[in-house]
Design an enzyme around this catalytic site. Structure first.
Site, PDB file in Angstrom:
ATOM      1  N   CYS A 164       0.827  -1.206   0.000  1.00  0.00           N
ATOM      2  CA  CYS A 164       0.000   0.000   0.000  1.00  0.00           C
ATOM      3  C   CYS A 164       0.864   1.259   0.000  1.00  0.00           C
ATOM      4  O   CYS A 164       2.025   1.224   0.383  1.00  0.00           O
ATOM      5  CB  CYS A 164      -0.870   0.027   1.241  1.00  0.00           C
TER       6      CYS A 164
ATOM      7  N   ARG B 123       4.362   0.396  -6.348  1.00  0.00           N
ATOM      8  CA  ARG B 123       4.460  -0.488  -5.184  1.00  0.00           C
ATOM      9  C   ARG B 123       3.479  -1.638  -5.271  1.00  0.00           C
ATOM     10  O   ARG B 123       3.595  -2.600  -4.499  1.00  0.00           O
ATOM     11  CB  ARG B 123       4.196   0.316  -3.909  1.00  0.00           C
TER      12      ARG B 123
ATOM     13  N   TRP C  32      -3.427  -2.471  -1.228  1.00  0.00           N
ATOM     14  CA  TRP C  32      -3.124  -3.825  -1.703  1.00  0.00           C
ATOM     15  C   TRP C  32      -3.871  -4.742  -0.741  1.00  0.00           C
ATOM     16  O   TRP C  32      -3.514  -4.832   0.435  1.00  0.00           O
ATOM     17  CB  TRP C  32      -1.611  -4.049  -1.643  1.00  0.00           C
TER      18      TRP C  32
ATOM     19  N   ASN D  98      -1.341   1.663   6.158  1.00  0.00           N
ATOM     20  CA  ASN D  98      -0.533   0.566   5.605  1.00  0.00           C
ATOM     21  C   ASN D  98      -0.211  -0.376   6.745  1.00  0.00           C
ATOM     22  O   ASN D  98       0.096   0.085   7.852  1.00  0.00           O
ATOM     23  CB  ASN D  98       0.796   1.090   5.050  1.00  0.00           C
ATOM     24  N   GLY D  99      -0.230  -1.676   6.480  1.00  0.00           N
ATOM     25  CA  GLY D  99       0.103  -2.644   7.535  1.00  0.00           C
ATOM     26  C   GLY D  99      -1.092  -3.548   7.815  1.00  0.00           C
ATOM     27  O   GLY D  99      -2.065  -3.574   7.054  1.00  0.00           O
TER      28      GLY D  99
ATOM     29  N   GLU E 119      19.084 -15.171 -10.923  1.00  0.00           N
ATOM     30  CA  GLU E 119      18.493 -13.847 -11.111  1.00  0.00           C
ATOM     31  C   GLU E 119      17.776 -13.763 -12.470  1.00  0.00           C
ATOM     32  O   GLU E 119      16.689 -13.197 -12.570  1.00  0.00           O
ATOM     33  CB  GLU E 119      19.597 -12.776 -10.984  1.00  0.00           C
TER      34      GLU E 119
ATOM     35  N   LYS F 283      13.822 -12.931 -12.932  1.00  0.00           N
ATOM     36  CA  LYS F 283      13.302 -11.850 -13.791  1.00  0.00           C
ATOM     37  C   LYS F 283      12.243 -12.416 -14.731  1.00  0.00           C
ATOM     38  O   LYS F 283      11.199 -11.816 -14.928  1.00  0.00           O
ATOM     39  CB  LYS F 283      14.419 -11.199 -14.629  1.00  0.00           C
TER      40      LYS F 283
ATOM     41  N   GLU G 144       8.939 -13.412 -12.790  1.00  0.00           N
ATOM     42  CA  GLU G 144       8.119 -12.374 -12.147  1.00  0.00           C
ATOM     43  C   GLU G 144       7.425 -11.457 -13.130  1.00  0.00           C
ATOM     44  O   GLU G 144       6.343 -10.970 -12.838  1.00  0.00           O
ATOM     45  CB  GLU G 144       8.928 -11.564 -11.129  1.00  0.00           C
TER      46      GLU G 144
ATOM     47  N   HIS H 135      21.739 -34.034 -12.215  1.00  0.00           N
ATOM     48  CA  HIS H 135      21.276 -34.663 -10.974  1.00  0.00           C
ATOM     49  C   HIS H 135      19.762 -34.537 -10.820  1.00  0.00           C
ATOM     50  O   HIS H 135      19.243 -34.624  -9.709  1.00  0.00           O
ATOM     51  CB  HIS H 135      22.013 -34.059  -9.782  1.00  0.00           C
TER      52      HIS H 135
ATOM     53  N   LYS I  19       6.517  -3.658  -4.861  1.00  0.00           N
ATOM     54  CA  LYS I  19       7.912  -3.252  -4.934  1.00  0.00           C
ATOM     55  C   LYS I  19       8.588  -3.353  -3.581  1.00  0.00           C
ATOM     56  O   LYS I  19       9.732  -3.782  -3.465  1.00  0.00           O
ATOM     57  CB  LYS I  19       7.978  -1.810  -5.452  1.00  0.00           C
TER      58      LYS I  19
HETATM   59  C1  F6R Z   1      12.745  -8.896  -7.828  1.00  0.00           C
HETATM   60  C2  F6R Z   1      12.645  -7.988  -6.726  1.00  0.00           C
HETATM   61  C3  F6R Z   1      12.499  -8.544  -5.371  1.00  0.00           C
HETATM   62  C4  F6R Z   1      13.314  -7.708  -4.362  1.00  0.00           C
HETATM   63  C5  F6R Z   1      13.012  -8.184  -2.936  1.00  0.00           C
HETATM   64  C6  F6R Z   1      13.842  -7.453  -1.912  1.00  0.00           C
HETATM   65  O1  F6R Z   1      12.927  -8.243  -9.031  1.00  0.00           O
HETATM   66  O2  F6R Z   1      12.663  -6.797  -6.897  1.00  0.00           O
HETATM   67  O3  F6R Z   1      12.864  -9.880  -5.318  1.00  0.00           O
HETATM   68  O4  F6R Z   1      14.657  -7.826  -4.662  1.00  0.00           O
HETATM   69  O5  F6R Z   1      11.646  -7.990  -2.658  1.00  0.00           O
HETATM   70  O6  F6R Z   1      13.601  -6.083  -1.952  1.00  0.00           O
HETATM   71  P1  F6R Z   1      14.636  -5.051  -1.345  1.00  0.00           P
HETATM   72  O7  F6R Z   1      15.866  -5.132  -2.157  1.00  0.00           O
HETATM   73  O8  F6R Z   1      13.942  -3.727  -1.455  1.00  0.00           O
HETATM   74  O9  F6R Z   1      14.859  -5.465   0.065  1.00  0.00           O
END
Ligand code: F6R
Length: 608
Positions: A2, A27, A74, A100-101, A481, A485, A488, A504, A603
């Site tokens: 949120c 976010r 959210w 928020n929360g 990674e 990407k 997600e 394996h 985010k």
């Molecule tokens: C993936 C992504 C998430 C963040 C994770 C940690 O693209 O963005 O996996 O890396 O939520 O977030 P931070 O770095 O803000 O602690």
């Protein structure tokens, strides 16, 4: 998750609130709403769906007032409906609240408040906060908020206004970030500093348990026990253009392209040619103390955790210090024995990730020094860790982390050089590393030249259901990674593996519809990875190779090839991840996905 933005001042609040919400869209949210006050009249507009729905509603039924709060929700308690959207109203139009929360004891409080005659209009936990404040209200809004807060179990970042108190905006924080923006005859309250960019460059971050009381002319912060707090003012140096698309179609693409500059910024002023080392302003631990470190725990979540995995190779090679990398969500509940000379380094773009914050707090509880590698200045983790290094990557708005990852890996490299130079790395070795680092931003620029090739490859594979990403040593975390990407933002199942692990088990997945992306630049394990490519080829799996010019062995075994420039192995992760970011981006676009706001994701993950 949120987002909150509140305003009290001399301008019309609605455009500021809507612009703030637009900035917070990244976010992740599923409904939005606002409340403004004109004189003693409260206007509320809220709408399920995208922010554009709320903007349309406000255009149809305009609101006025120089004082207001707004929110992107959210959904946690109750579906994403107009009724459940914030703000929620307490009592008989007495207060409006955005939150928020999560309030864990909301059901219990709701029963009590209902028995007192309060009528609930939503299924949310937030509505109990609004009614609880109304319940305690006896003419003093601050007092009512103060009485209500200790009754709440859970987490909150709150903004509260009341038609009885025009101009007054109250915020409270426990476990969910809030930042106050200080203006001239105007004050702002936001859950994220990016909402303040362009309005003010002076920010005050609230700590857990603190309350802020804002009017256009004054700001005050109080502690849990109502003592006034001398809060420090932080400079917000993000510029309005940093949060705009600047001609790019998506923030993710913009941020991929910003990487060369972000790398320059992460290094600026930190390379020390005289002593052939790196130096940092904010470690807050003496060189003598750091020299004693004999074990490092790197922790983080998601992409930041992957940066930590690269960090393990970096510290072990450049500093010869044993490293353990652990998901923050695991570390926080593990009761691992921690020796005296251990430090914990938390890696986080936002500085607000709940699990990473909990890991920092757990490490502090155990008495070990904590450092953060963080992008958002003044964020909770940056403030709570004993010291740290900022990424200086500028705001990262696309939900999928790109420039933060490469900047994190670079800062880890600088730290590894620093620790290495205290130990076994000679001045000559240090000088060579500095020289190589100086060339890195240009190498990243050259890597971006693969964009067109990647776009064509994406068109070939965007319909598949599975991807495999394979690499070894420094490039194993990059395989993870790349897979993250792809998952997600395109919703295609993807797995990253150390290339040799395939046989394996996972090799059973290989067929003509499952492309394997091989990270195979020239390096110490090149021949080994080539053998792993053979294993996939023998089973009919298409191969996409990320390799360096002149690597005929990789080219002749691959169906598609993307070239990245030659670089020392410890710098290859930063370059090799760029085509993987672009691949995920183009595959997602071709599948019609919302690249910057992928489904179900937020985010900044401020809940556990
Ligand atoms: C993936 C992504 C998430 C963040 C994770 C940690 O693209 O963005 O996996 O890396 O939520 O977030 P931070 O770095 O803000 O602690």
């Amino acid at each position: 998750m949120c987002g909150i933005i509140g305003y009290t001042g001399h301008r019309e609040a609605t455009p500021i609130l809507l612009e703030g919400l637009r900035r917070l869209e990244y976010r992740g949210y599923d409904s939005a709403g606002l409340a403004t006050l004109s004189g003693n009249t409260l206007h509320v507009r809220k709408k399920a769906g995208r922010l554009s729905e709320l903007i349309r509603l406000v255009a149809e039924k305009p609101v006025s007032g120089k004082h207001g709060i707004s929110h992107t929700r959210w959904a946690t308690h109750g579906a994403a409906t107009d009724y459940n959207a914030h703000p929620h109203i307490g009592g008989n139009n007495l207060v409006a609240v955005v939150h928020n929360g999560v309030i864990e004891n909301y059901a219990h409080l709701k029963t009590q408040l209902e028995s007192e005659g309060f009528v609930f209009r939503s299924q949310t936990d937030t509505e109990v906060i609004a009614h609880l404040i109304a319940y305690y209200y006896e003419g003093d809004l601050l007092e009512a908020v103060r009485k209500a807060l200790p009754r709440l179990k859970g987490t909150y970042g709150l903004a509260v206004i009341s038609p009885r108190h025009p101009g007054l905006l109250i915020g409270a924080r426990f476990g969910s970030p809030l930042v106050v923006g200080l203006g001239e005859q105007e004050m702002f309250l936001a859950s994220d500093p990016s909402a303040l960019v362009g309005y003010t460059q002076r920010a005050v971050y609230l700590n857990d348990g603190q309350i802020c009381v804002l009017t256009p002319e004054r700001w005050e912060i109080f502690d849990r026990d109502s003592t006034p707090v001398e809060a420090s003012i932080h400079a917000l140096d993000w510029q309005p253009e940093d949060v705009e698309l600047n001609g790019f179609d998506h923030y993710m693409l913009k941020e991929i392209y910003e990487q060369p500059e972000a790398l320059e910024n992460a290094m600026r002023g930190r390379l020390d040619e005289t002593d052939s080392t790196a130096h940092f302003g904010g470690l807050n631990l003496s060189p003598r103390r750091l020299r004693q470190v004999d074990r490092i725990i790197l922790t983080g979540c998601g992409t930041s955790y992957h940066a930590g995995l690269v960090g393990e190779y970096l510290f072990e090679e450049l500093s010869r210090i044993p490293v353990e990398v652990e998901y923050a969500s695991e570390f926080r509940y593990r009761n691992a024995p921690i020796e005296q000379n251990t430090i914990l380094i938390a890696i986080t773009q936002s500085g607000e990730t709940a699990d990473t914050l909990a890991a920092v707090r757990e490490a502090k509880r155990k008495g070990i020094p904590t450092l953060s590698i963080c992008n958002v200045v003044g964020s909770t983790i940056a403030r709570e860790a004993d010291g740290g290094v900022y990424l200086r990557a500028g705001p990262e708005i696309g939900v999928a982390s790109t420039k933060a990852f490469t900047s994190q890996v670079l800062v880890l490299t600088l730290l590894a050089l620093y620790f290495g130079r205290m130990r076994h790395l000679s001045a000559t070795q240090g000088a060579r590393i500095i020289e190589e680092l100086r060339r890195l931003p240009d190498l990243a620029r050259q890597t971006l030249a693969c964009h067109e090739v990647v776009r064509n490859i994406a068109a070939k594979y965007y319909h598949v259901h599975n991807f495999l990403y394979l690499g070894r040593q420094y490039l194993y975390p990059v395989a993870l990674e790349g897979a993250l990407k792809m998952k997600e933002i395109s919703y295609i199942h993807a797995e990253g593996y150390p290339a040799a692990e395939m046989k394996h088990g996972p090799i059973a997945l290989v067929d003509e519809n499952t492309p394997s992306v091989f990270l195979v630049p020239r390096g110490s394990v090149f021949d080994k990875v080539i053998s792993n490519m053979e294993e996939i080829r023998a089973r009919g799996g298409p191969i996409l190779a990320i390799t360096t010019p002149g690597c005929k062995e990789a080219v002749c075994r691959a169906d598609d090839v993307i070239f990245i420039p030659e670089a020392p192995e410890y710098l290859q992760p930063i370059l090799a991840v760029i085509p993987l970011q672009l691949l995920a981006y183009h595959v997602a676009l071709l599948r019609g996905c919302d690249v910057d706001k992928p489904r179900n994701l937020a985010k900044s993950v401020t809940v556990e």
